[in-house]
Design an enzyme around this catalytic site. Structure first.
Site, PDB file in Angstrom:
ATOM      1  N   ASP A   1       1.168  -1.680   4.027  1.00  0.00           N
ATOM      2  CA  ASP A   1       0.907  -0.235   3.933  1.00  0.00           C
ATOM      3  C   ASP A   1       2.093   0.402   3.221  1.00  0.00           C
ATOM      4  O   ASP A   1       2.880   1.159   3.804  1.00  0.00           O
ATOM      5  CB  ASP A   1       0.748   0.324   5.348  1.00  0.00           C
ATOM      6  CG  ASP A   1       0.544   1.830   5.356  1.00  0.00           C
ATOM      7  OD1 ASP A   1       0.635   2.438   6.451  1.00  0.00           O
ATOM      8  OD2 ASP A   1       0.307   2.409   4.274  1.00  0.00           O
ATOM      9  N   SER A   2       2.245   0.027   1.956  1.00  0.00           N
ATOM     10  CA  SER A   2       3.451   0.450   1.227  1.00  0.00           C
ATOM     11  C   SER A   2       3.144   1.597   0.273  1.00  0.00           C
ATOM     12  O   SER A   2       1.986   1.920   0.007  1.00  0.00           O
ATOM     13  CB  SER A   2       3.986  -0.733   0.410  1.00  0.00           C
ATOM     14  OG  SER A   2       3.127  -0.952  -0.700  1.00  0.00           O
ATOM     15  N   THR A   3       4.219   2.149  -0.266  1.00  0.00           N
ATOM     16  CA  THR A   3       4.083   3.129  -1.337  1.00  0.00           C
ATOM     17  C   THR A   3       3.641   2.399  -2.612  1.00  0.00           C
ATOM     18  O   THR A   3       3.479   1.183  -2.617  1.00  0.00           O
ATOM     19  CB  THR A   3       5.456   3.795  -1.578  1.00  0.00           C
ATOM     20  OG1 THR A   3       6.475   2.791  -1.504  1.00  0.00           O
ATOM     21  CG2 THR A   3       5.752   4.865  -0.558  1.00  0.00           C
ATOM     22  N   GLU A   4       3.499   3.166  -3.666  1.00  0.00           N
ATOM     23  CA  GLU A   4       3.100   2.593  -4.973  1.00  0.00           C
ATOM     24  C   GLU A   4       4.137   1.576  -5.444  1.00  0.00           C
ATOM     25  O   GLU A   4       5.262   1.588  -4.954  1.00  0.00           O
ATOM     26  CB  GLU A   4       3.072   3.724  -6.001  1.00  0.00           C
ATOM     27  CG  GLU A   4       2.314   4.952  -5.555  1.00  0.00           C
ATOM     28  CD  GLU A   4       0.984   5.039  -6.263  1.00  0.00           C
ATOM     29  OE1 GLU A   4      -0.017   5.111  -5.537  1.00  0.00           O
ATOM     30  OE2 GLU A   4       0.966   4.979  -7.477  1.00  0.00           O
TER      31      GLU A   4
ATOM     32  N   GLY B   1      10.678  -5.003   3.799  1.00  0.00           N
ATOM     33  CA  GLY B   1       9.540  -5.852   4.132  1.00  0.00           C
ATOM     34  C   GLY B   1       9.527  -7.140   3.340  1.00  0.00           C
ATOM     35  O   GLY B   1       9.071  -8.178   3.826  1.00  0.00           O
TER      36      GLY B   1
ATOM     37  N   HIS C   1      -6.129   4.620   7.518  1.00  0.00           N
ATOM     38  CA  HIS C   1      -5.538   3.824   8.604  1.00  0.00           C
ATOM     39  C   HIS C   1      -6.592   2.971   9.310  1.00  0.00           C
ATOM     40  O   HIS C   1      -6.339   1.805   9.633  1.00  0.00           O
ATOM     41  CB  HIS C   1      -4.809   4.752   9.586  1.00  0.00           C
ATOM     42  CG  HIS C   1      -3.604   5.400   8.961  1.00  0.00           C
ATOM     43  ND1 HIS C   1      -3.368   6.761   9.034  1.00  0.00           N
ATOM     44  CD2 HIS C   1      -2.605   4.892   8.208  1.00  0.00           C
ATOM     45  CE1 HIS C   1      -2.263   7.050   8.379  1.00  0.00           C
ATOM     46  NE2 HIS C   1      -1.775   5.927   7.858  1.00  0.00           N
TER      47      HIS C   1
HETATM   48  N1  SAM Z   1      -0.670   5.154   2.819  1.00  0.00           N
HETATM   49  C1  SAM Z   1       0.383   5.305   1.821  1.00  0.00           C
HETATM   50  C2  SAM Z   1      -0.084   4.807   0.478  1.00  0.00           C
HETATM   51  O1  SAM Z   1      -1.148   4.193   0.409  1.00  0.00           O
HETATM   52  O2  SAM Z   1       0.647   5.063  -0.508  1.00  0.00           O
HETATM   53  C3  SAM Z   1       1.610   4.591   2.310  1.00  0.00           C
HETATM   54  C4  SAM Z   1       2.237   5.310   3.444  1.00  0.00           C
HETATM   55  S1  SAM Z   1       3.617   4.584   4.200  1.00  0.00           S
HETATM   56  C5  SAM Z   1       4.470   6.007   4.651  1.00  0.00           C
HETATM   57  C6  SAM Z   1       4.529   3.877   2.856  1.00  0.00           C
HETATM   58  C7  SAM Z   1       5.823   3.302   3.363  1.00  0.00           C
HETATM   59  O3  SAM Z   1       6.239   2.150   2.605  1.00  0.00           O
HETATM   60  C8  SAM Z   1       7.027   4.267   3.290  1.00  0.00           C
HETATM   61  O4  SAM Z   1       7.376   4.680   4.588  1.00  0.00           O
HETATM   62  C9  SAM Z   1       8.146   3.453   2.621  1.00  0.00           C
HETATM   63  O5  SAM Z   1       9.416   3.680   3.201  1.00  0.00           O
HETATM   64  C10 SAM Z   1       7.641   2.046   2.842  1.00  0.00           C
HETATM   65  N2  SAM Z   1       8.226   1.035   1.954  1.00  0.00           N
HETATM   66  C11 SAM Z   1       8.376   1.073   0.603  1.00  0.00           C
HETATM   67  N3  SAM Z   1       8.969  -0.057   0.158  1.00  0.00           N
HETATM   68  C12 SAM Z   1       9.199  -0.840   1.271  1.00  0.00           C
HETATM   69  C13 SAM Z   1       9.784  -2.118   1.484  1.00  0.00           C
HETATM   70  N4  SAM Z   1      10.265  -2.852   0.449  1.00  0.00           N
HETATM   71  N5  SAM Z   1       9.835  -2.601   2.741  1.00  0.00           N
HETATM   72  C14 SAM Z   1       9.356  -1.880   3.795  1.00  0.00           C
HETATM   73  N6  SAM Z   1       8.791  -0.648   3.671  1.00  0.00           N
HETATM   74  C15 SAM Z   1       8.730  -0.145   2.407  1.00  0.00           C
END
Ligand code: SAM
Length: 275
Positions: A155-158, A138, A62
């Protein structure tokens, strides 16, 4: 006592943690969500069986996702976080008093809800008056934004499921349009041991759009391989040319002004991905 959870980082290798307790588990509209208490790392958020964040090591990711672009920009006022529903990046953004508005757009409200409940030290700033939280895609938010932000952090998932669009050239084009004329964006771009192709592709895509494109790293023990990358694209400001007097003291446990420069020095096999 306790069960063992393994995140398979490849088909042949994984990371295992001892779980003392499961606080909550559900299939949300977007992903499998588990909030667990681990013996080593404190409370931990898992999405689709992948470690997202843990109380013990979250500060690295973070701080590095937030402070590198925020100190690179001379006067960030409007900031956007795409994803980031655990609230950790927003907490770090608010340490910059120049930031008047921090918008967080996460597609899954359940991540926000359960992070607030079980990760209070990470999610505690999501109700701050300078923060606006939206539960939305997003990708769509970026497509609807024009010259709105000084800094955007992804800061998204994979790149699977809801996040698959967040690693495309079209998305980065949209980010460029959503940024102001001297805007900066940074995205988490996974690890060079198991996702080298992704890093290479993203870097090339970003380089075709942004005059300044750089890759930096950090050590995140609970993430695949422990070596994490961040890809930064900037319209004007170069993170390696930040003046000494731009840095001010703020409470961190990993990020420092010297590290702001050093994190861009890459091991050869990682630097080769930027060629
Ligand atoms: N630090 C983590 C990593 O590097 O994998 C990411 C953590 S954060 C919790 C990831 C967030 O991305 C999730 O809460 C998920 O819901 C969000 N996410 C995934 N796809 C998304 C999208 N299209 N728009 C907005 N948020 C999204």
């Amino acid at each position: 006592m306790g069960i063992w959870f393994t995140e398979k980082q490849t088909e042949n290798f994984g990371i295992t943690a001892k779980i003392n307790k499961t606080h909550h588990s559900e299939e949300t509209d977007f992903q499998k969500l588990d909030m667990v208490e681990t013996a080593e790392w404190g409370n931990m958020l898992l999405l689709d069986d992948m470690v997202m964040t843990s109380e013990k090591d979250e500060f690295v990711y973070h701080e590095m996702l937030a402070h590198v672009p925020l100190f690179t920009h001379p006067n960030p006022k409007e900031v956007l976080v795409v994803g980031g529903g655990d609230g950790g990046v927003i907490r770090e953004v608010l340490k910059h008093r120049s930031v008047q508005k921090a918008v967080l757009v996460d597609i899954d409200g359940k991540v926000i809800e359960y992070s607030k409940k079980y990760l209070p030290t990470i999610a505690g700033s999501l109700d701050h008056p300078r923060v606006e939280v939206r539960v939305a895609d997003g990708f769509m938010h970026i497509a609807e934004s024009q010259k709105a932000y000084d800094v955007i952090m992804v800061d998204s998932t994979e790149p699977v499921g809801p996040a698959v669009n967040l690693f495309t050239k079209g998305f980065y084009d949209g980010i460029s349009k959503a940024l102001k004329d001297d805007g900066i964006f940074v995205a988490q771009t996974d690890n060079p041991w198991f996702k080298a192709d992704l890093i290479q592709q993203v870097f090339q895509d970003v380089k075709e759009i942004f005059p300044v494109t750089r890759l930096y790293t950090a050590n995140i023990p609970t993430y695949p391989s422990g070596l994490w990358t961040f890809t930064l694209g900037s319209k004007i400001h170069d993170p390696l040319k930040v003046k000494e007097d731009r840095f001010f003291e703020l409470e961190t446990k990993y990020y420092t002004a010297p590290l702001h420069q050093a994190c861009f020095v890459l091991p050869k096999f990682v630097e080769d991905l930027t060629k």
